[in-house]
Design an enzyme around this catalytic site. Structure first.
Site, short mmCIF file in Angstrom:
data_model
loop_
_atom_site.label_atom_id
_atom_site.label_comp_id
_atom_site.label_asym_id
_atom_site.label_seq_id
_atom_site.Cartn_x
_atom_site.Cartn_y
_atom_site.Cartn_z
N ASP A 23 0.88 -1.17 0.00
CA ASP A 23 0.00 0.00 0.00
C ASP A 23 0.91 1.21 0.00
OD1 ASP A 23 -1.66 2.13 0.52
OD2 ASP A 23 -2.40 1.40 2.45
N LYS A 87 2.59 11.43 -3.29
CA LYS A 87 1.59 10.71 -4.09
C LYS A 87 0.58 11.67 -4.75
CE LYS A 87 -1.84 6.98 -3.46
NZ LYS A 87 -2.34 6.03 -2.43
N GLU A 187 -7.30 0.45 -4.58
CA GLU A 187 -7.32 0.36 -3.11
C GLU A 187 -8.64 -0.21 -2.58
OE1 GLU A 187 -6.10 4.30 -2.01
OE2 GLU A 187 -4.09 3.98 -2.80
N ASP A 211 -12.98 5.42 2.60
CA ASP A 211 -11.55 5.49 2.91
C ASP A 211 -11.16 6.91 3.29
OD1 ASP A 211 -8.78 5.61 2.95
OD2 ASP A 211 -8.50 4.45 1.10
P1 ADP Z 1 -3.11 7.30 3.77
O1 ADP Z 1 -4.02 6.29 3.16
O2 ADP Z 1 -3.42 8.70 3.34
O3 ADP Z 1 -1.67 6.97 3.62
P2 ADP Z 1 -3.65 6.29 6.45
O4 ADP Z 1 -4.75 5.36 6.15
O5 ADP Z 1 -2.38 5.73 6.92
O6 ADP Z 1 -3.42 7.35 5.32
O7 ADP Z 1 -4.22 7.31 7.54
C1 ADP Z 1 -3.43 8.25 8.14
C2 ADP Z 1 -4.29 9.15 8.95
O8 ADP Z 1 -4.94 8.38 9.97
C3 ADP Z 1 -3.50 10.22 9.64
O9 ADP Z 1 -4.16 11.45 9.51
C4 ADP Z 1 -3.50 9.76 11.08
O10 ADP Z 1 -3.40 10.85 11.96
C5 ADP Z 1 -4.85 9.09 11.17
N1 ADP Z 1 -4.95 8.18 12.30
C6 ADP Z 1 -4.15 7.14 12.59
N2 ADP Z 1 -4.54 6.56 13.72
C7 ADP Z 1 -5.60 7.26 14.19
C8 ADP Z 1 -6.44 7.16 15.34
N3 ADP Z 1 -6.24 6.23 16.25
N4 ADP Z 1 -7.44 8.05 15.46
C9 ADP Z 1 -7.65 9.01 14.54
N5 ADP Z 1 -6.90 9.16 13.45
C10 ADP Z 1 -5.89 8.29 13.26
MG MG Z 2 -4.68 4.76 2.20
#
Ligand code: ADP
Ligand code: MG
Length: 620
Positions: A23, A87, A187, A211
């Site tokens: 991912d 990205k 995704e 998502d």
């Molecule tokens: P992406 O798909 O954009 O790479 P992710 O799915 O990894 O992103 O999500 C990242 C986001 O999730 C960040 O903004 C992070 O702060 C948030 N995040 C991660 N854990 C938590 C949580 N426990 N509660 C709220 N937000 C969270």
């Molecule tokens: Mg993602």
């Protein structure tokens, strides 16, 4: 033939190289595999570390890149040299991102609006592909370190709305990182696979994948039937995500502490510092009711209630996108069978509640939302590796693929709905004596005449040695690999001259266009059949005229005067028939000419000529 390797670290025997799922996220990236023993997808992590690698690249003074957690630390101290969200820049020109240029704390080159963006760090320029390749390289190294085996074959996920340029850019980044990207997967499709959706071929389901990541929000409506995923609609906002929650908190704190926006703008360290505290607060509030931290002597605090009121507009916006996506798919919430939650931000209880309320059903959130996409990519990788034999049919060709033959006819090599990967070969020959070039025109579509189909590519097989018409054997083969890339090869078998070309059959085709092409083929089916029959008759007639003329020229001495006159007359009659739109008449006249020439043709049967009469030929 299976390859067996020896694990250098443990000395144990191991299977052929594993295909891993990646991912490549805007905020975080990670690698997952199917565990060889449990057969379950697992995200790779170093001992008691996190599986997530922040998608951040920091460059030191010498231009050496650092990726991940170590780079994230520099967001605060060295923002100009710390590249996040690369990205978002994939496959984009400056014109595309102009509106949001303020978002980036690093230098995005803006001197040419139309060319693909680059990022400047020091005196170096990096394309988004370069930047993504650094992240992928890091993931590869981590995976190799954890698995103690080389890793090169991967499946990488991209947002469902990524266009071909962006998918290609992702593939190129993989190549640059030394990876063999076997497939690019959407995704939402990967997330569904991680929940085991679609694994039962009998099952037909309509799925909403919600998502909410760090900086992007996507809602995708998918339909699975026969193990095939179809994206019905997508919606969302590429500048809406967890970061906006962080920003809302920062703003709230600024108001509380009386920090002005000017002050914050002047001081990037201050702003990044506040941002990181805000993220911490947000995450904690997913599990508890209040947050508080000491920061430079100040007390930063936030209650869940306040937080929820801060992010209410943001959540509302995502619900609006959900409505739009449903509308575009022509569905209502009642049609959605399953809701899948993806992205770290769906951990926020208020988000989960809002989504489940909107769709009127509980959501699927049992799989770790920031790993679920990678886990699904691993499931897909396992299918590609052939470990899941019941489930090979994940992709099919939506339209037939073929080449142009004489008279502008479509000769289909790979029919629509063929499973991919697939390979098909067919032999063709030349139409003219001494023909040294053969043009291969590749088309996609269901109509009988290529002019009604879509041209994908064209190339010439050059250097065919001089031979009489019909003698060269040109094998044209179509190979569609697991990635949906079509490779067309042409090879003259007697001389070995060969040429090949790569095409992307889906390039720029939307689902609606595919559908329209299919509908057209149905509505024109009868007319097409008639046209095809007529074109075939004409082509045959022309070839026979050609061959007969050559034969007479060469063998006049063998024929009587009467025979020559009779032949010339029959040829004229056929020539005239060719100008009329009557295939039966053409066939009759071909038969009549054959009657006249049969006796002497038999007398002097020439292999080359008979060869030309058989077999199809392509226009030169
Ligand atoms: P992406 O798909 O954009 O790479 P992710 O799915 O990894 O992103 O999500 C990242 C986001 O999730 C960040 O903004 C992070 O702060 C948030 N995040 C991660 N854990 C938590 C949580 N426990 N509660 C709220 N937000 C969270
Ligand atoms: Mg993602």
């Amino acid at each position: 033939m299976a390859k067996i390797g020896i694990n250098i670290a443990t000395g144990s025997l191991q299977q052929a190289e594993m295909i891993v799922g990646i991912d490549l996220g805007t905020t975080n990236s990670l690698v997952a595999i199917i565990h060889p023993e449990s057969k379950q997808p697992v995200a790779l992590k170093e001992h008691n570390g996190s599986s997530l690698v922040p998608s951040i690249v920091h460059f030191d003074g010498f231009g050496n890149p650092t990726v991940g957690e170590a780079a994230k630390a520099f967001m605060e101290t060295d923002p100009q040299n710390t590249i996040f969200s690369a990205k978002r820049l994939m496959g984009k020109s400056f014109r595309d991102i102009k509106e949001n240029a303020g978002f980036f704390t690093y230098k995005v080159i803006d001197d040419d609006a139309d060319s693909l963006v680059k990022v400047q760090v020091g005196n170096q320029f990096y394309s988004p592909i370069d930047l993504s390749s650094y992240i992928l390289k890091e993931l590869k190294q981590r995976a190799e370190h954890i698995l103690k085996t080389p890793v090169s074959k991967v499946v990488i996920t991209v947002p469902a709305y990524f266009n071909d340029a962006q998918r290609q850019a992702t593939r190129d980044a993989g190549k640059l990182a030394g990876l063999d990207v076997l497939r690019i997967v959407n995704e939402p499709t990967a997330a569904s696979l991680a929940y085991g959706l679609g694994m039962n071929k009998e099952e037909e389901k309509t799925i909403a994948v919600y998502d909410l990541g760090g900086g992007t929000f996507d809602i995708s409506i998918l339909r699975i039937s026969n193990g095939i995923f179809e994206v019905l609609s997508t919606n969302g906002n590429t500048y809406l995500g967890g970061d906006d929650m962080d920003r809302a908190i920062v703003q709230y704190w600024m108001e509380q502490a009386g920090i002005s926006l000017e002050e914050l703008k002047q001081n990037k360290e201050l702003s990044q510092g506040l941002r990181l505290r805000a993220e911490e607060a947000k995450k904690q509030l997913s599990g508890q009711d209040s947050f508080s931290v000491d920061w430079n002597g100040d007390q930063l605090s936030l209650s869940r209630e306040t937080f929820e009121s801060l992010i209410r507009p943001l959540i509302e916006q995502t619900m609006q996108s959900c409505s739009n996506a449903l509308k575009d798919a022509g569905l209502t919430t009642a049609d959605i069978d399953t809701i899948v939650m993806v992205g770290g931000s769906t951990r926020v209880p208020a988000v989960k509640n809002a989504v489940s309320e909107f769709f009127g059903k509980p959501v699927n959130d049992s799989v770790n939302p920031d790993e679920v996409v990678a886990l699904g990519a691993a499931v897909q990788a396992d299918i590609l590796a052939g470990n899941n034999k019941d489930f090979l049919l994940l992709d099919i060709t939506p339209l037939s693929l073929g080449i142009e033959t004489m008279g502008g006819l479509m000769d289909v090599l790979i029919p629509r709905n063929a499973k991919i990967p697939t390979k098909v070969g067919r032999q063709y020959t030349t139409q003219k004596d001494g023909q040294s070039d053969m043009r291969i025109s590749v088309f996609q579509g269901e109509r009988d005449l290529v002019k009604d189909n879509r041209k994908l590519a064209e190339f010439s097989l050059k250097g065919i040695p001089g031979m009489p018409a019909g003698l060269p054997k040109v094998e044209v083969s179509f190979l569609i690999n697991a990635d949906g890339i079509l490779v067309v090869k042409a090879k003259e078998l007697r001389s070995g001259v060969a040429q090949e070309i790569e095409v992307k059959p889906q390039y720029g085709l939307t689902d609606e266009e595919v559908e329209k092409m299919l509908m057209d083929s149905l509505t024109h089916a009868k007319e097409d059949m008639q046209v095809r029959a007529l074109v075939e008759a004409r082509t045959e007639g022309e070839q026979i005229l050609d061959v007969t003329e050559k034969f007479i020229g060469k063998n006049a001495s063998l024929l009587t005067k009467e025979e020559i006159t009779a032949t010339a007359t029959a040829m004229q009659v056929l020539q005239l028939a060719l100008t009329m739109d009557d295939k039966n008449l053409i066939h009759t006249k071909i038969e009549e000419l054959n009657e006249v020439t049969r006796p002497f043709a038999e007398r002097a049967m020439d292999a080359a000529i008979s060869g030309a009469l058989k077999g199809k030929s392509i226009t030169s």
